[in-house]
Design an enzyme around this catalytic site. Structure first.
Site, mmCIF file in Angstrom:
data_model
loop_
_atom_site.group_PDB
_atom_site.id
_atom_site.type_symbol
_atom_site.label_atom_id
_atom_site.label_comp_id
_atom_site.label_asym_id
_atom_site.label_seq_id
_atom_site.Cartn_x
_atom_site.Cartn_y
_atom_site.Cartn_z
ATOM 1 N N LYS A 1 -13.885 -0.339 -3.671
ATOM 2 C CA LYS A 1 -14.862 0.242 -2.735
ATOM 3 C C LYS A 1 -15.917 1.021 -3.522
ATOM 4 C CE LYS A 1 -11.928 1.117 1.291
ATOM 5 N NZ LYS A 1 -11.382 2.214 2.080
ATOM 6 N N GLU B 1 0.822 -1.220 0.000
ATOM 7 C CA GLU B 1 0.000 0.000 0.000
ATOM 8 C C GLU B 1 0.852 1.264 0.000
ATOM 9 O OE1 GLU B 1 -3.092 0.100 3.015
ATOM 10 O OE2 GLU B 1 -4.372 -1.187 1.817
ATOM 11 N N HIS C 1 9.692 -26.049 1.182
ATOM 12 C CA HIS C 1 9.067 -27.127 0.402
ATOM 13 C C HIS C 1 7.969 -26.552 -0.476
ATOM 14 C CE1 HIS C 1 11.179 -30.142 2.885
ATOM 15 N NE2 HIS C 1 11.162 -29.128 3.735
HETATM 16 O O1 PA5 Z 1 -3.393 1.454 5.922
HETATM 17 C C1 PA5 Z 1 -4.539 1.873 5.822
HETATM 18 O O2 PA5 Z 1 -4.816 3.064 6.065
HETATM 19 C C2 PA5 Z 1 -5.689 0.958 5.414
HETATM 20 O O3 PA5 Z 1 -5.251 -0.347 5.268
HETATM 21 C C3 PA5 Z 1 -6.794 0.962 6.455
HETATM 22 O O4 PA5 Z 1 -6.245 0.635 7.697
HETATM 23 C C4 PA5 Z 1 -7.906 -0.015 6.111
HETATM 24 O O5 PA5 Z 1 -8.419 0.267 4.827
HETATM 25 C C5 PA5 Z 1 -9.041 0.058 7.133
HETATM 26 O O6 PA5 Z 1 -9.582 1.352 7.182
HETATM 27 P P1 PA5 Z 1 -10.442 1.847 8.414
HETATM 28 O O7 PA5 Z 1 -9.575 1.855 9.614
HETATM 29 O O8 PA5 Z 1 -10.912 3.212 8.035
HETATM 30 O O9 PA5 Z 1 -11.598 0.877 8.572
#
Ligand code: PA5
Length: 488
Positions: free
Chosen positions: A455, A303, A347
């Site tokens: 989303k 990410e 493995h």
């Molecule tokens: O790193 C991030 O910001 C995301 O992975 C969020 O943690 C994830 O999408 C969950 O979002 P939220 O805490 O708003 O439910």
């Protein structure tokens, strides 16, 4: 500091043309020094830190009163309940699961004596598979269960849906005051979960108690914030965890890139990615307890660095920076993380690591001392008298050798043991290395615009109000094509 970083097999001296040479380092050094100065400047400035989402860098220095308050509530929950269900996904889940597996004993949920009076811990709200949540709720007693929901936005479908199910279950099991068995970790100023907290607390101050997800701390960088209540509930020493993270922070604050483990890690990875086409990043701890930490790292790297656009820094007259995604300057790259574990995956993925495309860098985590050990009984067998830990160490060394002898770059993080102190240091190291990788690649490591695509599509199909016209049009005009010819 009981973490060491062995970068030998990243260099051409070990893996020939597939490794980094001294000239490669010399060439990149001025750019790396500039990146280090920039990161240092942002981290030193409290406003910039919050605005640009680098506040995580200061989390290990949190005030002791905050920790004391969390410990107090954690102990209270631990004393009163047999089960705690944590609801959250992505950054609101992976750090907790990593901590659970690293810092609690294996089979924690199964055996009472291992839990030392702490409750059983379950993680839900991280998937839309109905089977796990339904099975769990059928088999635990709502009167003996506490629920912690973690969501910054409160709008994440997986977590929100799970909370709705769990609330109905709690309400029918314990009655109108069920909200006293829910705690929300969320944005303290905005979002639907925050609004819910305010409304519930107005009705009943003991309902939906809440801890804040701090401003400037993104989900995947937030284990030292939103993960603390979980640590307090299962009895992990938070002071030690922060001590490890702080000492790593000091180590990673060193200006000399060649002595700074996080900067050096990122620099070597970036050279190997940009110049030697090593696009896959395999993290392979030789410890079952760190497998979930590798899963946490997958999110952190994917990410943070897997981005379509380069970053455009816009500086205002007062010197404050804004980071924009430069749509004119595409990156569309980023190392692809893969989570593995030794010795299981020797493995499995190891065959490809050694003989498949030479497009990977493997990072091992070697644990010197395990919590326990096993000596193999008998005599006359090759294995007789050997300990599991010595075999584990040998297997790790052998894997390193097998890769290096095929000119496959790899490096090893050596941990004296998996303790709160070392684990805190390890997480901070990876966070700082990822932030530095973002600087070197000139991408914003602290947003995740790519997660929005699925989303938006779901929200559009669900008829969520307020979806932008552009997004609605894009989905309407570009539907998924399902040609029956290709469905066999
Ligand atoms: O790193 C991030 O910001 C995301 O992975 C969020 O943690 C994830 O999408 C969950 O979002 P939220 O805490 O708003 O439910």
């Amino acid at each position: 500091m009981s973490l060491k970083f062995d970068f030998n097999n990243m260099f051409s001296s070990s893996v020939g043309a597939h490794g980094v040479s001294q000239q490669d380092i010399d060439k990149m050094l001025p750019e790396a020094q500039k990146a280090a100065r920039h990161l240092k400047k942002i981290i030193a400035d409290p406003d910039a830190r919050v605005k640009l989402n680098l506040e995580w860098a200061k989390l290990p220095e949190q005030d002791k009163t905050v920790i004391d308050q969390i410990q107090k509530i954690g102990k209270e929950i631990s004393r009163k309940f047999e089960n705690v269900v944590f609801l959250g996904i992505g950054g609101s889940y992976l750090g907790l699961k990593a901590a659970q597996d690293a810092l609690c004993l294996p089979y924690y949920n199964e055996f009472k004596n291992l839990r030392k009076k702490s409750p059983r811990v379950y993680f839900e709200g991280n998937n839309l598979d109905p089977d796990t949540l339904k099975t769990l709720l059928k088999n635990i007693n709502p009167k003996k269960t506490f629920v912690v929901v973690i969501s910054k936005s409160g709008e994440t479908t997986e977590t929100k849906a799970a909370l709705m199910i769990v609330e109905a279950w709690l309400k029918s099991g314990v009655g109108a005051k069920y909200g006293r068995q829910i705690l929300a970790i969320t944005d303290p100023e905005s979002g639907s979960l925050h609004k819910r907290v305010v409304a519930e607390q107005e009705r009943d101050a003991s309902s939906f108690r809440s801890f804040p997800l701090l401003k400037g701390v993104g989900g995947r960088f937030s284990e030292f914030n939103m993960g603390l209540l979980h640590l307090a509930i299962v009895g992990v020493n938070i002071t030690e965890l922060f001590k490890g993270a702080r000492e790593m922070s000091a180590k990673c604050g060193q200006e000399d890139i060649l002595k700074n483990p996080a900067y050096m890690y990122a620099l070597l990875q970036v050279i190997l990615y940009n110049q030697k086409a090593k696009s896959l990043a395999v993290l392979m701890p030789f410890s079952q307890s760190l497998k979930s930490t590798a899963d946490w790292y997958v999110q952190l790297l994917a990410e943070s660095i897997g981005k379509k656009c380069h970053r455009k820094i816009v500086v205002s007259p007062d010197g404050a920076e804004d980071w924009l995604n430069d749509k004119e300057n595409l990156f569309a790259k980023g190392r692809t993380p893969i989570s593995a574990a030794g010795t299981n995956d020797l493995h499995s993925i190891q065959q490809n690591n050694v003989e498949g495309e030479n497009n990977k860098v493997v990072t091992f985590i070697r644990v010197e001392n395990f919590k326990t050990d096993l000596k193999i009984p008998g005599a006359g067998d090759l294995l007789s008298g050997k300990s599991f830990s010595s075999l584990m160490h040998l297997a790790q060394e052998a894997t390193e050798w097998a890769l290096a002898s095929e000119n496959r770059p790899n490096c090893t993080i050596i941990m004296s043991e998996v303790s709160a102190y070392n684990w805190g240091a390890l997480l901070f190291f990876f966070e700082m290395a990822t932030a530095f990788e973002g600087e070197l690649q000139n991408v914003n490591a602290f947003d995740q615009p790519g997660v929005e695509g699925y989303k938006n599509y779901m929200y559009y199909k669900l008829g969520k109000p307020g979806i932008s016209q552009t997004i609605a049009e894009a989905i309407k005009n570009n539907p998924l094509v399902k040609n029956s010819e290709y469905i066999l």
